[in-house]
Write a protein that holds these residues in place. Structure first.
Motif, short mmCIF file in Angstrom:
data_model
loop_
_atom_site.label_atom_id
_atom_site.label_comp_id
_atom_site.label_asym_id
_atom_site.label_seq_id
_atom_site.Cartn_x
_atom_site.Cartn_y
_atom_site.Cartn_z
N TRP A 71 0.85 -1.22 -0.03
CA TRP A 71 -0.11 -0.08 0.01
C TRP A 71 0.75 1.28 0.13
O TRP A 71 0.61 2.08 -0.84
CB TRP A 71 -0.87 0.19 1.29
N ILE A 72 2.06 1.21 1.00
CA ILE A 72 2.73 2.52 1.07
C ILE A 72 3.52 2.63 -0.28
O ILE A 72 3.62 3.98 -0.62
CB ILE A 72 3.53 2.49 2.19
N LEU A 73 3.90 1.52 -1.01
CA LEU A 73 4.62 1.54 -2.34
C LEU A 73 3.69 2.54 -3.32
O LEU A 73 4.00 3.16 -4.26
CB LEU A 73 5.06 0.46 -2.77
N LEU A 74 2.43 1.95 -3.46
CA LEU A 74 1.40 2.60 -4.31
C LEU A 74 1.29 4.12 -3.90
O LEU A 74 1.43 4.92 -4.98
CB LEU A 74 0.09 1.78 -4.19
N ILE A 75 1.37 4.44 -2.49
CA ILE A 75 1.11 5.73 -2.13
C ILE A 75 2.28 6.58 -2.81
O ILE A 75 2.36 7.85 -3.11
CB ILE A 75 1.07 6.04 -0.78
N ALA A 76 3.44 5.97 -2.56
CA ALA A 76 4.87 6.68 -2.73
C ALA A 76 5.02 6.93 -4.40
O ALA A 76 5.31 8.00 -4.83
CB ALA A 76 5.90 5.76 -2.24
N SER A 77 4.29 6.15 -5.04
CA SER A 77 4.41 6.32 -6.57
C SER A 77 3.59 7.32 -6.92
O SER A 77 3.72 8.03 -7.83
CB SER A 77 3.82 4.85 -7.34
N TRP A 78 2.49 7.54 -6.26
CA TRP A 78 1.32 8.53 -6.73
C TRP A 78 2.20 9.97 -6.48
O TRP A 78 2.08 10.73 -7.14
CB TRP A 78 0.08 8.38 -6.03
N GLY A 81 4.63 10.83 -9.11
CA GLY A 81 4.02 11.38 -10.11
C GLY A 81 3.55 12.86 -9.90
O GLY A 81 3.70 13.60 -10.83
N LEU A 82 3.01 13.03 -8.71
CA LEU A 82 2.57 14.30 -8.20
C LEU A 82 3.61 15.39 -8.26
O LEU A 82 3.33 16.64 -8.91
CB LEU A 82 1.68 14.31 -6.77
N ALA A 83 4.64 14.99 -7.75
CA ALA A 83 6.00 15.85 -7.88
C ALA A 83 6.55 16.24 -9.28
O ALA A 83 6.80 17.36 -9.48
CB ALA A 83 7.13 15.47 -6.69
N TYR A 103 2.16 12.36 4.73
CA TYR A 103 2.70 12.06 6.34
C TYR A 103 1.56 11.09 6.83
O TYR A 103 2.01 10.09 7.83
CB TYR A 103 2.80 13.13 7.06
N ARG A 104 0.45 11.42 6.72
CA ARG A 104 -0.60 10.45 7.53
C ARG A 104 -0.63 8.92 6.82
O ARG A 104 -0.72 8.15 7.66
CB ARG A 104 -1.86 10.89 7.45
N ASN A 105 -0.33 9.00 5.67
CA ASN A 105 0.06 7.72 5.23
C ASN A 105 1.14 6.75 5.97
O ASN A 105 0.99 5.82 5.93
CB ASN A 105 -0.01 7.76 3.71
N ILE A 106 2.13 7.65 6.08
CA ILE A 106 3.39 6.93 6.49
C ILE A 106 3.03 6.66 8.11
O ILE A 106 3.27 5.45 8.62
CB ILE A 106 4.52 7.94 6.63
N ALA A 107 2.19 7.44 8.80
CA ALA A 107 1.84 7.19 10.23
C ALA A 107 1.00 5.98 10.21
O ALA A 107 1.08 5.22 11.12
CB ALA A 107 0.96 8.26 10.67
N LYS A 108 -0.05 5.79 9.29
CA LYS A 108 -0.98 4.53 9.39
C LYS A 108 -0.13 3.50 8.77
O LYS A 108 -0.39 2.30 9.39
CB LYS A 108 -2.25 4.85 8.22
N THR A 109 0.56 3.60 8.16
CA THR A 109 1.52 2.31 7.55
C THR A 109 2.40 1.59 8.84
O THR A 109 2.10 0.60 9.10
CB THR A 109 2.58 2.58 6.42
N LEU A 110 2.98 2.67 9.64
CA LEU A 110 3.68 2.17 10.79
C LEU A 110 2.94 1.62 11.94
O LEU A 110 3.42 0.77 12.67
CB LEU A 110 4.45 3.44 11.30
N PHE A 124 9.47 8.46 -0.11
CA PHE A 124 9.20 9.68 -0.43
C PHE A 124 10.33 10.63 -0.68
O PHE A 124 9.86 11.94 -0.69
CB PHE A 124 8.24 10.22 0.60
N ALA A 125 11.48 10.24 -0.87
CA ALA A 125 12.57 11.10 -1.08
C ALA A 125 12.36 12.04 -2.37
O ALA A 125 12.99 13.01 -2.44
CB ALA A 125 14.02 10.33 -1.17
N PRO A 126 11.71 11.59 -3.64
CA PRO A 126 11.73 12.28 -4.70
C PRO A 126 10.50 13.79 -4.50
O PRO A 126 10.47 14.48 -5.38
CB PRO A 126 11.18 11.35 -5.43
N VAL A 127 9.81 13.37 -3.40
CA VAL A 127 8.61 14.42 -3.09
C VAL A 127 9.18 15.63 -2.41
O VAL A 127 9.65 15.39 -1.26
CB VAL A 127 7.63 13.70 -2.25
N PRO A 128 8.93 16.79 -2.67
CA PRO A 128 9.34 18.24 -2.09
C PRO A 128 8.65 18.21 -0.64
O PRO A 128 7.60 17.69 -0.54
CB PRO A 128 9.02 19.32 -3.13
#
Length: 218
Positions: A71-78, A81-83, A103-110, A124-128
């Motif tokens: 799930w978090i890999l899908l979110i990171a892909s999105w 692309g957004l960035a 950030y809330r996606n990260i929190a829920k994943t953990l 999420f390193a590529p995302v500003p």
């Protein structure tokens, strides 16, 4: 300048973001949407539609069948692309207000699985990073009282919370809140703790003041 309002589900992010956008980005009636990837060509738009469907349109009764890492890999892909496709998000001149970020996606994943926090955040390193992220630190009990209903994912049904809805929501969102507070401390976010009787306009004014201060800082 990207400004983000973060917080648990029901913390008032959407309401405050709308008021902040009205003040800082005249002409917009609502904050910018994370689900709009602004694809310029049909092929990219089609791929965005497929990814959007995978992330946000899966039937809730299926649960998290592929696991938190998928799930978090899908979110990171999105967000990558957004960035890439929305350069104004990193533009210091254009004011963009977002109702939540990744950030809330990260929190829920953990909360969902004991994954390595550094690995999850590295996706999420590529995302500003936003120019300003403000955490609305609202107690789960207060958040629960603000809305008529919450989705299963917000109540914690995918994360092992099987009790009465209010009890499950408060237990689950307490864990999400803990992770968000950790990120706020590590990243130096301003944290606002609204009084339950405080009007959203007052919270929005504090965010606007923080944004003006950030823009004046070299």
């Amino acid at each position: 300048m990207l400004i983000v309002l973060e917080g648990i589900d029901g913390s008032g992010k959407s309401t405050v973001a709308r008021l902040v956008a009205r003040e800082l980005a005249p002409g917009r009636t609502a904050p910018a949407g994370k689900k709009d990837i602004a694809a310029a060509d049909p092929g990219t738009a089609a791929r965005a539609d497929l990814l959007r469907e995978l992330i946000w349109s899966s039937p809730e009764e299926q649960g998290d069948t592929y696991g938190a890492a998928h799930w978090i890999l899908l979110i990171a892909s999105w967000y990558a692309g957004l960035a890439r496709l929305r350069p104004e998000l990193a533009d210091g001149k254009t004011v963009t207000v977002m109702d939540g970020w990744y950030y809330r996606n990260i929190a829920k994943t953990l909360v969902r699985e004991p994954l390595d926090a550094h690995w999850v955040e590295s996706l999420f390193a590529p995302v500003p990073e936003p120019a300003l992220t403000v955490l609305l630190d609202v107690a789960p009990e207060v958040a629960w009282s603000r809305r008529d209903g919450f989705k299963d994912t917000e109540i914690g049904r995918w994360d092992g919370f099987t009790g009465p809805p209010r009890e499950s929501f408060c237990g689950y969102q307490s864990l999400v809140r803990r992770e968000l507070l950790r990120m706020a401390a590590e990243r130096g976010w301003p944290v606002l703790t609204p009084d339950p009787d405080e009007p959203p306009e007052q919270i929005a004014a504090a965010v606007v003041a923080a944004a003006h201060a950030r823009r004046r800082t070299p």
